[in-house]
Design an enzyme around this catalytic site. Structure first.
Site, mmCIF file in Angstrom:
data_model
loop_
_atom_site.group_PDB
_atom_site.id
_atom_site.type_symbol
_atom_site.label_atom_id
_atom_site.label_comp_id
_atom_site.label_asym_id
_atom_site.label_seq_id
_atom_site.Cartn_x
_atom_site.Cartn_y
_atom_site.Cartn_z
ATOM 1 N NE ARG A 194 -4.225 -1.567 0.210
ATOM 2 C CZ ARG A 194 -4.381 -2.613 -0.609
ATOM 3 N NH1 ARG A 194 -3.498 -2.866 -1.551
ATOM 4 N NH2 ARG A 194 -5.446 -3.384 -0.481
ATOM 5 C CG HIS B 30 -3.312 -0.722 -6.709
ATOM 6 N ND1 HIS B 30 -3.780 -0.108 -5.573
ATOM 7 C CD2 HIS B 30 -3.373 -2.051 -6.445
ATOM 8 C CE1 HIS B 30 -4.097 -1.017 -4.659
ATOM 9 N NE2 HIS B 30 -3.867 -2.214 -5.182
HETATM 10 P P1 NAP Z 1 -1.309 -11.520 5.169
HETATM 11 O O1 NAP Z 1 -1.420 -12.923 4.729
HETATM 12 O O2 NAP Z 1 -2.276 -10.990 6.174
HETATM 13 O O3 NAP Z 1 0.178 -11.325 5.737
HETATM 14 C C1 NAP Z 1 0.580 -10.143 6.340
HETATM 15 C C2 NAP Z 1 1.993 -10.300 6.866
HETATM 16 O O4 NAP Z 1 2.399 -9.040 7.418
HETATM 17 C C3 NAP Z 1 2.087 -11.333 8.006
HETATM 18 O O5 NAP Z 1 3.303 -12.038 7.906
HETATM 19 C C4 NAP Z 1 2.098 -10.454 9.251
HETATM 20 O O6 NAP Z 1 2.771 -11.009 10.366
HETATM 21 C C5 NAP Z 1 2.867 -9.255 8.738
HETATM 22 N N1 NAP Z 1 2.610 -8.089 9.572
HETATM 23 C C6 NAP Z 1 1.433 -7.456 9.816
HETATM 24 N N2 NAP Z 1 1.596 -6.448 10.676
HETATM 25 C C7 NAP Z 1 2.909 -6.421 10.987
HETATM 26 C C8 NAP Z 1 3.700 -5.623 11.840
HETATM 27 N N3 NAP Z 1 3.184 -4.618 12.573
HETATM 28 N N4 NAP Z 1 5.027 -5.901 11.942
HETATM 29 C C9 NAP Z 1 5.580 -6.924 11.244
HETATM 30 N N5 NAP Z 1 4.876 -7.733 10.422
HETATM 31 C C10 NAP Z 1 3.557 -7.480 10.296
HETATM 32 O O7 NAP Z 1 -1.343 -10.503 3.934
HETATM 33 P P2 NAP Z 1 -1.238 -10.862 2.369
HETATM 34 O O8 NAP Z 1 -2.433 -11.594 1.923
HETATM 35 O O9 NAP Z 1 0.087 -11.490 2.130
HETATM 36 O O10 NAP Z 1 -1.311 -9.400 1.738
HETATM 37 C C11 NAP Z 1 -0.429 -8.378 2.103
HETATM 38 C C12 NAP Z 1 -0.908 -7.056 1.506
HETATM 39 O O11 NAP Z 1 -0.655 -7.005 0.115
HETATM 40 C C13 NAP Z 1 -2.401 -6.792 1.598
HETATM 41 O O12 NAP Z 1 -2.784 -6.325 2.875
HETATM 42 C C14 NAP Z 1 -2.597 -5.727 0.541
HETATM 43 O O13 NAP Z 1 -2.477 -4.442 1.090
HETATM 44 C C15 NAP Z 1 -1.457 -5.961 -0.441
HETATM 45 N N6 NAP Z 1 -1.946 -6.378 -1.767
HETATM 46 C C16 NAP Z 1 -1.630 -5.576 -2.834
HETATM 47 C C17 NAP Z 1 -2.039 -5.947 -4.102
HETATM 48 C C18 NAP Z 1 -1.660 -5.124 -5.301
HETATM 49 O O14 NAP Z 1 -2.248 -5.299 -6.377
HETATM 50 N N7 NAP Z 1 -0.681 -4.266 -5.193
HETATM 51 C C19 NAP Z 1 -2.787 -7.129 -4.291
HETATM 52 C C20 NAP Z 1 -3.070 -7.921 -3.175
HETATM 53 C C21 NAP Z 1 -2.642 -7.530 -1.906
HETATM 54 P P3 NAP Z 1 2.160 -12.286 11.139
HETATM 55 O O15 NAP Z 1 2.213 -13.417 10.149
HETATM 56 O O16 NAP Z 1 3.076 -12.483 12.272
HETATM 57 O O17 NAP Z 1 0.755 -11.914 11.506
HETATM 58 C C1 GLV Z 2 -5.317 -5.294 -3.875
HETATM 59 O O1 GLV Z 2 -4.728 -4.276 -3.687
HETATM 60 C C2 GLV Z 2 -5.751 -6.202 -2.854
HETATM 61 O O2 GLV Z 2 -5.710 -5.854 -1.670
HETATM 62 O O3 GLV Z 2 -6.167 -7.332 -3.213
#
Ligand code: NAP
Ligand code: GLV
Length: 314
Positions: free
Chosen positions: A229, A277
């Site tokens: 983000r 994005h």
């Molecule tokens: P997820 O499965 O919820 O994983 C989040 C990771 O971040 C976990 O390892 C978590 O630690 C860690 N984390 C959260 N808060 C933290 C903190 N304060 N300090 C250190 N580590 C922390 O998320 P995801 O599904 O991989 O997605 C991640 C993000 O990608 C989404 O939230 C979204 O914003 C972004 N995204 C972007 C796109 C795009 O098109 N650009 C598409 C999809 C997603 P723990 O495992 O210990 O809880």
């Molecule tokens: C895209 O940004 C998502 O959060 O899936």
């Protein structure tokens, strides 16, 4: 029982039209209405599938049993503090989207690992100038957030031979990945990471985490890839770090304001590469089954999958 598809982004067709087509086809069928034109009687709406929902909309749906994010992130839902109490918020964890995201991150790491910009410049100047580059095994890549996307990205980079570390809130044990966690692990993680790939959720704790202090910790000439983000990056600090030479590059898919305003300095910065994005856009064809299953669960009074902890924000 009706599902409302809503976003404050205005006309989302043909994307929302494709969602409706896929949801109607799911076992049991789902009645779908598109916001705002088909809102109708709000008492009929029992689930909302949303991306950046209009402020106040969800609080005004008296029979809502599920708020389902159209994406993996949920910051666009928690941005407003007017959510109806007690209604579960679920995020998508679609393997297709995870793959698209890790593909973006691996491609970006390889781009800088192989110094692709140099050869664009050389070609433009008709210059033949082969330069040796370090082995992947000597390249230290740090993944901020090793959840669904971060863990997949780390595994793929490991397979390509990179020296990979991960940083998370709680300890992790990913094969071959050097683990750091929490505030106490942050400095060590940043200090070793020549390439930092941000895949954190945007929360109160992670907002502005990529600031001057974080860049100062990184090896000289390193860079960041932010596919999470825009709010993770302090824009002015990034530009200062790039201008001073402390950082060598930034690849950015996400921005504090989207679309990125035309007068934003990121657009023309020589060390920044931008994508709009689209690192991972949710595909209704692959994700509709998960949404439909969550909808059925919520209608049966069961907890949906991939429910989000509102206190943690992810
Ligand atoms: P997820 O499965 O919820 O994983 C989040 C990771 O971040 C976990 O390892 C978590 O630690 C860690 N984390 C959260 N808060 C933290 C903190 N304060 N300090 C250190 N580590 C922390 O998320 P995801 O599904 O991989 O997605 C991640 C993000 O990608 C989404 O939230 C979204 O914003 C972004 N995204 C972007 C796109 C795009 O098109 N650009 C598409 C999809 C997603 P723990 O495992 O210990 O809880
Ligand atoms: C895209 O940004 C998502 O959060 O899936």
């Amino acid at each position: 029982m009706t599902l409302l598809l809503a976003s404050s982004w205005g006309d989302m067709d043909p994307y929302f039209g494709k969602w409706r087509e896929m949801l109607v086809r799911q076992p049991g069928g789902i009645e779908v209405r598109l916001y705002p034109d088909e809102l109708g009687d709000v008492a009929d709406i029992t689930a909302a599938l949303v991306w950046d929902p209009p402020p106040g909309l969800l609080a005004g749906l008296p029979n809502l049993k599920l708020i389902q994010s159209l994406g993996m992130g949920v910051d666009h839902i928690f941005r407003h503090d007017d959510l109806p109490a007690g209604v579960p918020v679920a995020r998508l964890v679609d393997p297709d989207l995870v793959t698209r995201m890790s593909e973006y991150c691996v491609h970006s790491v390889l781009h800088y690992h192989r110094d692709a910009d140099r050869y664009d410049r050389d070609q433009a100047a008709k210059r033949w100038n082969p330069v040796s580059y370090p082995a992947a095994s000597t390249r230290r890549v740090g993944i901020m957030g090793v959840g669904a996307i971060g863990a997949d990205t780390a595994g793929k980079l490991k397979q390509l031979g990179f020296d990979v570390a991960g940083w998370s809130r709680t300890p992790k044990d990913l094969p071959g990945v050097v683990g750091f966690h929490g505030g106490e692990g942050f400095a060590g993680f940043m200090q070793r990471s020549e390439f930092v790939v941000c895949l954190l959720p945007l929360t109160a704790e992670t907002e502005g985490i990529l600031d001057a202090g974080a860049f100062d910790l990184m090896p000289f000439g390193g860079g960041i890839i932010n596919a999470a983000r825009g709010g993770h990056v302090v824009d002015a600090d990034l530009i200062a770090a790039l201008d001073s030479g402390k950082l060598g590059f930034a690849k950015l898919d996400v921005f504090r304001e989207e679309p990125l305003p035309k007068d934003h300095p990121f657009w023309s910065h020589p060390k920044i590469r931008i994508t709009p994005h689209n690192a991972g856009i949710t595909n209704p064809v692959t994700a509709a089954a998960e949404v439909a299953e969550n909808y059925r669960r919520a209608m049966r009074g069961e907890p949906p999958s991939n429910i989000v902890d509102p206190a943690r924000g992810y």
